[in-house]
Structures are given as structure tokens and as C-alpha cells.
Enzyme design. Structure first.
Site, PDB file in Angstrom:
ATOM      1  N   HIS A  26      18.256  41.443  12.503  1.00 57.21           N
ATOM      2  CA  HIS A  26      17.059  41.670  11.515  1.00 57.21           C
ATOM      3  C   HIS A  26      16.866  40.335  10.875  1.00 57.21           C
ATOM      4  O   HIS A  26      17.342  40.002   9.842  1.00 57.21           O
ATOM      5  CB  HIS A  26      17.666  42.611  10.345  1.00 57.21           C
ATOM      6  CG  HIS A  26      16.424  43.041   9.377  1.00 57.21           C
ATOM      7  ND1 HIS A  26      15.930  44.366   9.375  1.00 57.21           N
ATOM      8  CD2 HIS A  26      15.737  42.427   8.432  1.00 57.21           C
ATOM      9  CE1 HIS A  26      15.012  44.504   8.645  1.00 57.21           C
ATOM     10  NE2 HIS A  26      14.742  43.312   8.125  1.00 57.21           N
ATOM     11  N   CYS A  27      15.781  39.709  11.459  1.00 57.52           N
ATOM     12  CA  CYS A  27      15.265  38.519  10.898  1.00 57.52           C
ATOM     13  C   CYS A  27      13.662  38.542  11.208  1.00 57.52           C
ATOM     14  O   CYS A  27      13.109  39.493  11.918  1.00 57.52           O
ATOM     15  CB  CYS A  27      15.735  37.227  11.543  1.00 57.52           C
ATOM     16  SG  CYS A  27      15.748  37.355  13.356  1.00 57.52           S
ATOM     17  N   HIS A  28      12.896  37.664  10.740  1.00 56.58           N
ATOM     18  CA  HIS A  28      11.417  37.744  10.712  1.00 56.58           C
ATOM     19  C   HIS A  28      11.065  36.374  11.123  1.00 56.58           C
ATOM     20  O   HIS A  28      11.618  35.186  10.920  1.00 56.58           O
ATOM     21  CB  HIS A  28      10.498  38.106   9.347  1.00 56.58           C
ATOM     22  CG  HIS A  28      11.280  39.352   8.749  1.00 56.58           C
ATOM     23  ND1 HIS A  28      10.808  40.751   9.284  1.00 56.58           N
ATOM     24  CD2 HIS A  28      12.083  39.527   7.564  1.00 56.58           C
ATOM     25  CE1 HIS A  28      11.477  41.633   8.462  1.00 56.58           C
ATOM     26  NE2 HIS A  28      12.145  40.825   7.445  1.00 56.58           N
ATOM     27  N   TYR A  44       1.655  41.190   0.523  1.00 54.19           N
ATOM     28  CA  TYR A  44       2.229  39.800   0.020  1.00 54.19           C
ATOM     29  C   TYR A  44       2.002  38.873   1.378  1.00 54.19           C
ATOM     30  O   TYR A  44       1.718  39.305   2.434  1.00 54.19           O
ATOM     31  CB  TYR A  44       3.683  39.772  -0.123  1.00 54.19           C
ATOM     32  CG  TYR A  44       4.631  40.109   1.022  1.00 54.19           C
ATOM     33  CD1 TYR A  44       5.202  39.013   1.947  1.00 54.19           C
ATOM     34  CD2 TYR A  44       4.721  41.382   1.833  1.00 54.19           C
ATOM     35  CE1 TYR A  44       5.866  39.197   3.116  1.00 54.19           C
ATOM     36  CE2 TYR A  44       5.624  41.751   2.818  1.00 54.19           C
ATOM     37  CZ  TYR A  44       5.980  40.692   3.585  1.00 54.19           C
ATOM     38  OH  TYR A  44       6.762  40.899   4.659  1.00 54.19           O
ATOM     39  N   ARG A 119       8.683  50.276  13.595  1.00 54.68           N
ATOM     40  CA  ARG A 119       9.165  50.345  12.265  1.00 54.68           C
ATOM     41  C   ARG A 119       8.197  50.864  11.067  1.00 54.68           C
ATOM     42  O   ARG A 119       6.865  50.807  11.247  1.00 54.68           O
ATOM     43  CB  ARG A 119       9.657  48.859  11.752  1.00 54.68           C
ATOM     44  CG  ARG A 119      10.190  48.734  10.386  1.00 54.68           C
ATOM     45  CD  ARG A 119      10.193  47.363   9.875  1.00 54.68           C
ATOM     46  NE  ARG A 119      11.359  47.275   8.841  1.00 54.68           N
ATOM     47  CZ  ARG A 119      11.211  46.277   7.868  1.00 54.68           C
ATOM     48  NH1 ARG A 119      10.259  45.402   7.855  1.00 54.68           N
ATOM     49  NH2 ARG A 119      12.093  45.956   6.763  1.00 54.68           N
ATOM     50  N   HIS A 176      18.884  47.632   5.683  1.00 54.68           N
ATOM     51  CA  HIS A 176      19.348  47.294   4.435  1.00 54.68           C
ATOM     52  C   HIS A 176      20.249  48.342   3.611  1.00 54.68           C
ATOM     53  O   HIS A 176      20.140  48.362   2.396  1.00 54.68           O
ATOM     54  CB  HIS A 176      18.201  46.827   3.566  1.00 54.68           C
ATOM     55  CG  HIS A 176      17.286  45.594   4.169  1.00 54.68           C
ATOM     56  ND1 HIS A 176      17.899  44.971   4.667  1.00 54.68           N
ATOM     57  CD2 HIS A 176      15.765  45.688   3.839  1.00 54.68           C
ATOM     58  CE1 HIS A 176      16.653  44.040   5.410  1.00 54.68           C
ATOM     59  NE2 HIS A 176      15.643  44.684   4.769  1.00 54.68           N
ATOM     60  N   ASP A 243      18.006  38.886   7.537  1.00 59.34           N
ATOM     61  CA  ASP A 243      17.015  39.234   6.922  1.00 59.34           C
ATOM     62  C   ASP A 243      15.987  37.830   6.639  1.00 59.34           C
ATOM     63  O   ASP A 243      15.090  37.937   5.691  1.00 59.34           O
ATOM     64  CB  ASP A 243      17.186  40.045   5.598  1.00 59.34           C
ATOM     65  CG  ASP A 243      15.840  40.629   5.047  1.00 59.34           C
ATOM     66  OD1 ASP A 243      14.776  40.849   5.885  1.00 59.34           O
ATOM     67  OD2 ASP A 243      15.815  40.834   3.626  1.00 59.34           O
ATOM     68  N   ASN A 248      10.000  38.931  -0.319  1.00 56.48           N
ATOM     69  CA  ASN A 248      10.292  40.012  -1.629  1.00 56.48           C
ATOM     70  C   ASN A 248      11.708  40.130  -1.976  1.00 56.48           C
ATOM     71  O   ASN A 248      11.828  41.256  -2.179  1.00 56.48           O
ATOM     72  CB  ASN A 248       9.412  41.218  -1.098  1.00 56.48           C
ATOM     73  CG  ASN A 248       8.001  41.205  -0.721  1.00 56.48           C
ATOM     74  OD1 ASN A 248       7.226  40.857  -1.881  1.00 56.48           O
ATOM     75  ND2 ASN A 248       7.759  41.518   0.405  1.00 56.48           N
TER      76      ASN A 248
END
Length: 287
Positions: A26-28, A44, A119, A176, A243, A248
């Protein structure tokens, strides 16, 4: 529109060295905006956190594989995630955010490009729940594709949508730890509901986001009992991720080296570490 904080630029080298082929599930990747613009209607806009920065992070952490979770700030424009997967040389997979315009052509492009799930955000600060008719149509498409569903929820959604989620005909991955609040304890209804989902072989949970679950702040170890309970319930369907770059995140920006070491409190045994970091993501994402 708000601008979110940048990640800690000085990633600590963790004491824990993960096993070969460990996966950050889980990363962006965000931007760069000059090449991959943020969606105009996004809630955002994060600072640019491009492919090269993610690669540097993983080198420090000792991670070889990753799942790029496409985030709402890029909307349904999948270019940034598909670009990152392509540049990884087979070491990354990804998940998508789609809209009504997506048809067979787009799904084939995503399949060929390494996408394996879609998602949906239910989280209030990201716009709240999706159109449920579109949600149900998408689930049918995922079943045809052999993909899975990723759910980003507020804790109370676990209870409210329990009946719907229990009946889903595709694998469901909950981000999460369901965003439960540590201060509400292990006996809180949302967490008991989440543990109940794990009795269903279709349900997976990510034990990332300790900084989101924690009620007391760094080192976020009040999230550990929740992760351990989830691992005990279904060790073969647990994933972990950083993450990064923590969009946020609230008032406590974590250091990813610390989060890597926190994982060892969640899963102290070497065999369990390999299962969660290597075997489980390989099975779900086809590495």
C-alpha cells in the site's frame, strides 16, 4: 481544496531487514503534477511524490516489490499509476479508481498494465460513499476480470455495510485495519465486525495505517493489538504497506523506517513476516 503535508524526507534505516521479495502492498505515487496533473475536483492536492522518490524509500527499507494504490487526488486518470508500474520492470502492481466511462478497452489496458483491483472510497473527508449502483456494476465487472475490490472505509462503514460486504462475490481488501480508533478498544463493534469479515475467505485486511488507527500518536504502538488480532484471525489474508507518502495523515507524520520496525511488533515471527510481506501479496497480485 487543501494541500497535504509532505512525507518525512529523512527515512530512517530500520533495524528490521525484510525478507527477499518483500512487498509494500500500500503506497502511492503522486505526480509530478507538471506531467500527471491532479484532478480538478479532488478534495486534496498533495506535494509531488514521484516514482523516483518511492524507489529511494524502498531502497532504504529493503523492499523489492510494491502495489501502487491509485489515489483520489488523481481521480480516474490512471496514467501516473500505470507509468510507475511500467517503469518498475515487473516489480510493481497497482489498483485503480474508475468512473462510468471505463469500458472493455480501458479494462484491458489496465490488466495489461499490471492493475489487479479497483478501489472505492467511503471515507467522509474524501467525499463519502460512492454511487452504489455503480459500485454494484463494478463488482460484477471485477468478477469477470478475476480482480479484487479495495475498500477505504470509515470504521462505522464496517457496521453499516456489513450485509452488503459479506455477500460480495469477489475478494475484498480493507485498507488501514478499517480505520478503527485504538482508543475505542478491541471490543468496539466496528473491529468485532472486521474480525467477523475475516471468517469469509474472500476478505483480506491491510495492517498498515498504524498512524491512522493510533489514538496516542508516535510510536503508534497502541495500534499493534489490533494488527495482532487480525493476523491471528487470518494470517494468509493479511497485507502490509507503508502508505507512503501518507496523504491526509493528520498531525503526526510518521517516519517509514519506524513503521517498518513497528511491523515487527505486529508480526514478531520470521515465518509470519515472510507470509505477510512476500507470500500473501504474491498470491493476490500475481507476482
Amino acid at each position: 481544496m487543501k494541500t497535504t503535508a509532505a512525507p518525512d524526507p529523512d527515512t530512517k534505516r530500520p533495524k528490521f531487514r525484510p525478507p527477499p521479495l518483500a512487498c509494500d502492498a500500500h503506497c502511492h505515487i503522486f505526480g509530478p503534477a507538471a506531467k500527471f496533473p491532479y484532478a480538478l475536483d479532488a478534495s486534496y492536492h498533495p506535494p509531488d511524490s514521484p516514482f523516483e522518490s518511492l524507489q529511494r524509500l524502498h531502497k532504504v527499507l529493503g523492499i523489492e516489490r510494491a502495489v501502487i494504490v491509485h489515489a483520489s487526488c488523481h481521480g480516474s486518470d490512471m496514467r501516473v499509476t500505470l507509468d510507475g508500474i511500467k517503469r518498475s520492470g515487473g516489480k510493481y502492481r497497482g489498483t485503480a479508481i474508475i468512473d462510468e466511462s471505463y469500458g472493455d478497452k480501458q479494462f484491458k489496458e489496465m490488466q495489461d498494465g499490471g492493475i489487479r483491483g479497483v478501489r472505492f472510497n467511503f471515507v467522509q473527508h474524501l467525499g463519502g460513499r460512492p454511487d452504489m449502483a455503480f459500485f454494484n456494476r463494478t463488482v460484477s465487472r471485477l468478477k469477470e476480470m478475476g480482480w479484487h475490490l479495495i475498500l477505504h472505509l470509515d470504521a462505522q462503514d464496517l457496521v453499516e455495510f456489513r450485509e452488503l460486504f459479506m455477500k460480495l462475490p469477489v475478494p475484498m481488501v480493507i485498507d488501514h485495519m478499517g480505520r478503527v480508533k485504538a482508543a475505542d478498544g478491541l471490543e468496539q463493534q466496528p473491529f468485532k465486525t472486521l474480525l467477523g469479515f475475516l471468517k469469509n475467505n474472500n476478505t483480506w485486511v491491510k495492517i498498515c495505517g498504524a498512524e491512522r488507527v493510533s489514538s496516542k500518536g508516535p510510536p503508534f504502538d497502541d495500534a499493534v493489538p489490533f494488527a495482532r488480532a487480525l493476523i491471528e484471525a487470518a494470517p494468509d489474508r493479511i497485507l502490509w504497506g507503508t502508505d507512503w507518502p501518507h496523504p491526509n495523515v493528520g498531525k503526526h507524520m510518521p517516519n517509514d523506517g519506524d513503521l517498518m520496525d513497528l511491523f515487527t511488533l505486529m508480526a514478531p515471527e520470521a515465518a509470519l513476516q515472510k507470509k505477510i510481506l512476500v507470500d500473501n501479496p504474491a498470491r493476490l497480485y500475481g507476482f
